[in-house]
Design a protein around this motif. Structure first.
Motif, PDB file in Angstrom:
ATOM      1  N   MET A 138       0.848  -1.492  -0.184  1.00  0.00           N
ATOM      2  CA  MET A 138      -0.283  -0.025   0.412  1.00  0.00           C
ATOM      3  C   MET A 138       1.293   1.346  -0.248  1.00  0.00           C
ATOM      4  O   MET A 138       0.728   1.861  -0.118  1.00  0.00           O
ATOM      5  N   SER A 139       2.007   0.859   0.262  1.00  0.00           N
ATOM      6  CA  SER A 139       3.058   2.182  -0.215  1.00  0.00           C
ATOM      7  C   SER A 139       3.948   1.907  -0.762  1.00  0.00           C
ATOM      8  O   SER A 139       4.458   0.428  -1.101  1.00  0.00           O
ATOM      9  N   GLY A 140       4.510   3.209  -1.762  1.00  0.00           N
ATOM     10  CA  GLY A 140       5.533   3.023  -2.215  1.00  0.00           C
ATOM     11  C   GLY A 140       6.722   3.438  -2.214  1.00  0.00           C
ATOM     12  O   GLY A 140       7.486   2.825  -0.521  1.00  0.00           O
ATOM     13  N   TYR A 141       7.871   3.484  -2.530  1.00  0.00           N
ATOM     14  CA  TYR A 141       9.015   3.731  -2.462  1.00  0.00           C
ATOM     15  C   TYR A 141       9.861   4.053  -0.939  1.00  0.00           C
ATOM     16  O   TYR A 141       9.060   5.455  -0.683  1.00  0.00           O
ATOM     17  N   GLY A 185      17.669  -2.417  -9.100  1.00  0.00           N
ATOM     18  CA  GLY A 185      17.848  -3.655  -8.675  1.00  0.00           C
ATOM     19  C   GLY A 185      17.093  -5.324  -8.429  1.00  0.00           C
ATOM     20  O   GLY A 185      17.601  -5.988  -7.764  1.00  0.00           O
ATOM     21  N   LEU A 186      15.933  -4.500  -7.978  1.00  0.00           N
ATOM     22  CA  LEU A 186      14.851  -5.761  -7.835  1.00  0.00           C
ATOM     23  C   LEU A 186      13.868  -5.823  -8.395  1.00  0.00           C
ATOM     24  O   LEU A 186      12.959  -5.226  -9.663  1.00  0.00           O
ATOM     25  N   ASP A 187      13.941  -7.248  -9.064  1.00  0.00           N
ATOM     26  CA  ASP A 187      12.785  -7.367  -9.910  1.00  0.00           C
ATOM     27  C   ASP A 187      11.732  -7.102  -9.308  1.00  0.00           C
ATOM     28  O   ASP A 187      11.607  -7.759  -7.908  1.00  0.00           O
ATOM     29  N   GLY A 188      10.477  -6.793  -9.941  1.00  0.00           N
ATOM     30  CA  GLY A 188       9.223  -6.733 -10.215  1.00  0.00           C
ATOM     31  C   GLY A 188       8.346  -5.950  -8.337  1.00  0.00           C
ATOM     32  O   GLY A 188       7.359  -6.293  -7.960  1.00  0.00           O
ATOM     33  N   THR A 189       9.485  -4.686  -8.637  1.00  0.00           N
ATOM     34  CA  THR A 189       9.067  -4.055  -7.587  1.00  0.00           C
ATOM     35  C   THR A 189       9.039  -2.610  -8.251  1.00  0.00           C
ATOM     36  O   THR A 189       9.534  -2.484  -9.021  1.00  0.00           O
ATOM     37  N   SER A 190       8.019  -1.895  -8.423  1.00  0.00           N
ATOM     38  CA  SER A 190       7.617  -1.420  -9.409  1.00  0.00           C
ATOM     39  C   SER A 190       6.693  -0.362  -8.654  1.00  0.00           C
ATOM     40  O   SER A 190       5.744  -0.493  -7.443  1.00  0.00           O
ATOM     41  N   PHE A 191       6.828   0.877  -8.541  1.00  0.00           N
ATOM     42  CA  PHE A 191       5.605   2.190  -8.195  1.00  0.00           C
ATOM     43  C   PHE A 191       4.602   2.904  -9.002  1.00  0.00           C
ATOM     44  O   PHE A 191       5.074   2.976 -10.294  1.00  0.00           O
ATOM     45  N   ALA A 192       3.437   3.225  -8.549  1.00  0.00           N
ATOM     46  CA  ALA A 192       2.406   3.478  -8.822  1.00  0.00           C
ATOM     47  C   ALA A 192       2.475   4.793  -7.878  1.00  0.00           C
ATOM     48  O   ALA A 192       1.296   4.796  -6.581  1.00  0.00           O
ATOM     49  N   THR A 250       3.332   6.795   1.271  1.00  0.00           N
ATOM     50  CA  THR A 250       1.605   7.298   1.288  1.00  0.00           C
ATOM     51  C   THR A 250       1.434   7.138   0.249  1.00  0.00           C
ATOM     52  O   THR A 250       0.218   7.417   0.010  1.00  0.00           O
ATOM     53  N   SER A 251       1.880   8.052  -0.909  1.00  0.00           N
ATOM     54  CA  SER A 251       1.470   8.906  -1.995  1.00  0.00           C
ATOM     55  C   SER A 251       1.482   7.850  -2.713  1.00  0.00           C
ATOM     56  O   SER A 251       0.478   8.191  -4.191  1.00  0.00           O
ATOM     57  N   ALA A 252       2.096   6.479  -2.943  1.00  0.00           N
ATOM     58  CA  ALA A 252       1.889   5.765  -4.540  1.00  0.00           C
ATOM     59  C   ALA A 252       2.178   4.115  -3.697  1.00  0.00           C
ATOM     60  O   ALA A 252       1.929   4.264  -2.461  1.00  0.00           O
ATOM     61  N   THR A 297      -3.780  10.952  -5.285  1.00  0.00           N
ATOM     62  CA  THR A 297      -2.612  11.293  -5.229  1.00  0.00           C
ATOM     63  C   THR A 297      -2.594  12.902  -6.490  1.00  0.00           C
ATOM     64  O   THR A 297      -2.406  14.119  -6.575  1.00  0.00           O
ATOM     65  N   LEU A 298      -3.161  12.271  -7.717  1.00  0.00           N
ATOM     66  CA  LEU A 298      -3.564  13.189  -8.737  1.00  0.00           C
ATOM     67  C   LEU A 298      -4.742  13.826  -9.107  1.00  0.00           C
ATOM     68  O   LEU A 298      -4.229  14.838  -8.975  1.00  0.00           O
ATOM     69  N   VAL A 299      -5.601  13.571  -7.971  1.00  0.00           N
ATOM     70  CA  VAL A 299      -6.988  14.125  -7.699  1.00  0.00           C
ATOM     71  C   VAL A 299      -6.641  15.619  -6.826  1.00  0.00           C
ATOM     72  O   VAL A 299      -6.931  16.903  -6.873  1.00  0.00           O
ATOM     73  N   SER A 300      -5.858  15.722  -5.469  1.00  0.00           N
ATOM     74  CA  SER A 300      -5.165  16.395  -5.343  1.00  0.00           C
ATOM     75  C   SER A 300      -4.316  17.598  -5.713  1.00  0.00           C
ATOM     76  O   SER A 300      -4.554  18.314  -4.813  1.00  0.00           O
ATOM     77  N   THR A 301      -3.795  16.647  -6.703  1.00  0.00           N
ATOM     78  CA  THR A 301      -2.808  17.743  -7.273  1.00  0.00           C
ATOM     79  C   THR A 301      -3.501  18.223  -8.099  1.00  0.00           C
ATOM     80  O   THR A 301      -3.355  19.589  -8.219  1.00  0.00           O
ATOM     81  N   LEU A 302      -4.118  18.006  -8.653  1.00  0.00           N
ATOM     82  CA  LEU A 302      -5.264  18.843  -9.881  1.00  0.00           C
ATOM     83  C   LEU A 302      -6.132  19.686  -9.064  1.00  0.00           C
ATOM     84  O   LEU A 302      -5.699  20.784  -9.373  1.00  0.00           O
ATOM     85  N   SER A 303      -6.444  19.675  -7.627  1.00  0.00           N
ATOM     86  CA  SER A 303      -7.567  20.215  -7.233  1.00  0.00           C
ATOM     87  C   SER A 303      -6.694  21.396  -6.582  1.00  0.00           C
ATOM     88  O   SER A 303      -6.562  22.142  -6.504  1.00  0.00           O
ATOM     89  N   GLY A 304      -4.778  21.325  -6.886  1.00  0.00           N
ATOM     90  CA  GLY A 304      -3.705  22.843  -6.190  1.00  0.00           C
ATOM     91  C   GLY A 304      -3.581  23.171  -7.560  1.00  0.00           C
ATOM     92  O   GLY A 304      -2.785  24.172  -7.184  1.00  0.00           O
ATOM     93  N   ILE A 305      -4.667  22.836  -8.544  1.00  0.00           N
ATOM     94  CA  ILE A 305      -3.352  23.983  -9.476  1.00  0.00           C
ATOM     95  C   ILE A 305      -4.609  24.899  -9.303  1.00  0.00           C
ATOM     96  O   ILE A 305      -5.726  24.843  -9.843  1.00  0.00           O
TER      97      ILE A 305
END
Lengths: 190, 327
Positions: free
Chosen positions: B225-228, B267-274, B232-234, B279-287
């Motif tokens: 549920m969390s990114g790198y 260096g780590l296989d299968g560890t990707s982030f999105a 927590t935004s990823a 986060t996108l929605v809050s970024t959009l509303s911050g424009i």
């Protein structure tokens, strides 16, 4: 693109330069993001390591700083293009000094303007080191008195209070002596 | 004179310290996540090296291959037979075409990897982006377009549009583009919706992206549920991703957009982030509204993809997922 965009959005070259001068960390970040990757590419392709690329880039930014301070930086070309040619020249020198091969021969194309800027930068760097040495040898409280007065802009009254002088005139007198001593040390170290 | 020099000294010192600090910070952040698109850049350089080194060998090998092909045909009496029966003619042409194609392909490679050296300073690379509103707003990653001089979008149908960068935010690694091309016609609707709630651990997810000139489908699961390093935004996802996937939509099995592909851990296989859709929605509303020519109309509430087979879902979304070409 909206030109009036403010922080966190789009930085123009001149915004980056102004921001760097005023110590805005975002401007530095933009500078790195905009300009560093292609320069790193150039150095890595030409027998360099990433760490060397970082050092060269840092020096190039100082060259830019000296040029801006000297007042003869006009944005005729892109900031990125300018830094790229400075780095190219710096890297070429380093390659020659360490006897490493040049992979891309267009590295040797030179911009005369850049050579001049590097001269200015070197002179400034020498002066900078000289001042640093002189200040170190000047010792306390002289160093702090001078910095407080000339850089931080404290008044003679403030300085008198801070360093426990009996009155501002005494402090002023001391400041004058310090400045004379600094001058002497500075020119001695030449 | 001395005071002036002292001031100059102090300013220069401060600048140098700021620069040093910025350097440390920049490289600390960048060493964590190797961005997929920079990788393309370096791979390109590597291939240039290889090409330069093995140019002679490659050309010799190609020449030998061509000579062998023709001499084999000649020795086997192919040309003699050809004169006798016209039905074989077509086949020979196909062979010729194959050879020609190979040569053309090689020429292309040659031009592609050994362009005029001056061009090498330019980083033009590709990534992915997708439509977030019917009036032509597209989202991709900030790192994709950070260096952009110009941006073009191309959809699966080969239709290519010019776009401009409307907004970018390095912190969230998001950038909003707007299609400015006259050829662009507003879409009637967008097949996918944005999922409002967070996705769930273990959910089956998929993406469509452009790690090469053709759209590529990737499937996996949501692995954290969390990114790198606890971002927590990823989300962390397990999907095989390649350079160029950055900026692609991450969808759940119902076809709801739950994130934007952003990078993977070196260096780590299968560890990707999105990056999470939230986060996108809050970024959009911050424009700030005055930065946008027209408001971003987010996808509607009606999900056109729910319950469809995966192949059908992909068919529906592929016109809305673009290859982002950065020059």
């Amino acid at each position: 693109m909206n030109k009036t965009a403010t922080s966190n959005t789009h930085y123009t070259d001149s915004m980056i330069i102004e921001g760097m001068l005023s110590g805005d960390s975002q401007a530095f970040e933009r500078l790195y993001a905009n300009c560093y990757p292609s320069i790193m590419g150039m150095i890595v392709r030409n027998n360099g390591s990433e760490d060397e690329a970082k050092d060269v880039f840092q020096e190039a930014v100082c060259v830019l700083y000296d040029k801006v301070i000297a007042g003869d930086f006009s944005l005729t070309s892109q900031l990125r293009t300018y830094l790229y040619s400075v780095c190219k020249r710096l890297w070429l020198k380093q390659l020659k000094r360490s006897d490493r091969a040049i992979v891309e021969h267009n590295l040797e194309e030179s911009e005369p303007e850049v050579a001049l800027d590097l001269e200015v930068h070197r002179a400034k760097e020498v002066q900078f080191e000289q001042m640093k040495k002189a200040l170190d040898r000047l010792g306390e409280p002289c160093k702090s008195i001078l910095l407080d007065f000339y850089i931080k802009g404290l008044s003679m009254q403030d300085i008198s209070d801070k360093f426990n002088y009996t009155n501002p005139d005494n402090a002023k007198n001391q400041k004058y002596k310090c400045l004379q001593r600094l001058k002497k040390l500075f020119f001695e170290s030449k | 004179m001395m005071p002036g020099m002292l001031r100059e000294y102090a300013k220069r010192k401060e600048f140098k310290e700021n620069l040093q600090e910025a350097r440390a910070q920049y490289f600390e952040e960048n060493s964590k996540i190797k961005e997929l698109d920079n990788k393309i850049l370096i791979n390109k350089h590597e291939s240039k090296f290889l090409w330069r080194r093995f140019k002679v060998n490659a050309v010799a090998a190609a020449a030998i291959a061509i000579i062998t092909a023709f001499s084999t045909l000649w020795l086997s009496g192919y040309y003699r037979n050809m004169e006798q029966s016209s039905s074989n003619y077509r086949e020979l042409r196909r062979d010729m075409n194959t050879v020609k194609r190979d040569v053309n392909a090689q020429n292309k490679v040659l031009q592609g990897i050994n362009p005029d050296l001056k061009n090498t300073a330019q980083n033009n690379f590709g990534a992915t982006g997708f439509l977030i509103s019917t009036n032509g707003y597209v989202v991709t990653n900030h790192h994709v377009i950070a260096d952009a001089d110009s941006v073009q979008l191309q959809n699966a149908g080969g239709q290519s549009y010019r776009a401009s960068v409307v907004y970018m935010n390095a912190e969230s690694d998001l950038a909003i583009l707007k299609i400015t091309d006259q050829a662009f016609k507003e879409y009637k609707n967008i097949p996918y919706v944005f999922k409002e709630k967070e996705a769930e651990l273990g959910e089956d997810v998929f993406t469509l992206g452009y790690p090469r000139d053709e759209a590529v489908y990737g499937q996996g699961y949501l692995s954290s549920m969390s990114g790198y390093s606890g971002d927590t935004s990823a989300y962390q996802i397990s999907i095989p991703l390649n350079p160029g996937n950055s900026g692609g939509p991450l969808l759940d099995s119902k076809g709801q957009v739950i994130g934007i592909i952003s990078g993977k851990q070196a260096g780590l296989d299968g560890t990707s982030f999105a990056i999470k859709t939230q986060t996108l929605v809050s970024t959009l509303s911050g424009i700030p509204a005055d930065m946008l020519e027209e408001p971003v109309g987010l996808p509607g509430k009606r999900n056109h993809l729910n319950g469809l087979a995966r192949t059908e879902q992909i068919k529906r979304i592929q016109d809305y997922v673009f290859m982002v070409k950065v020059f």
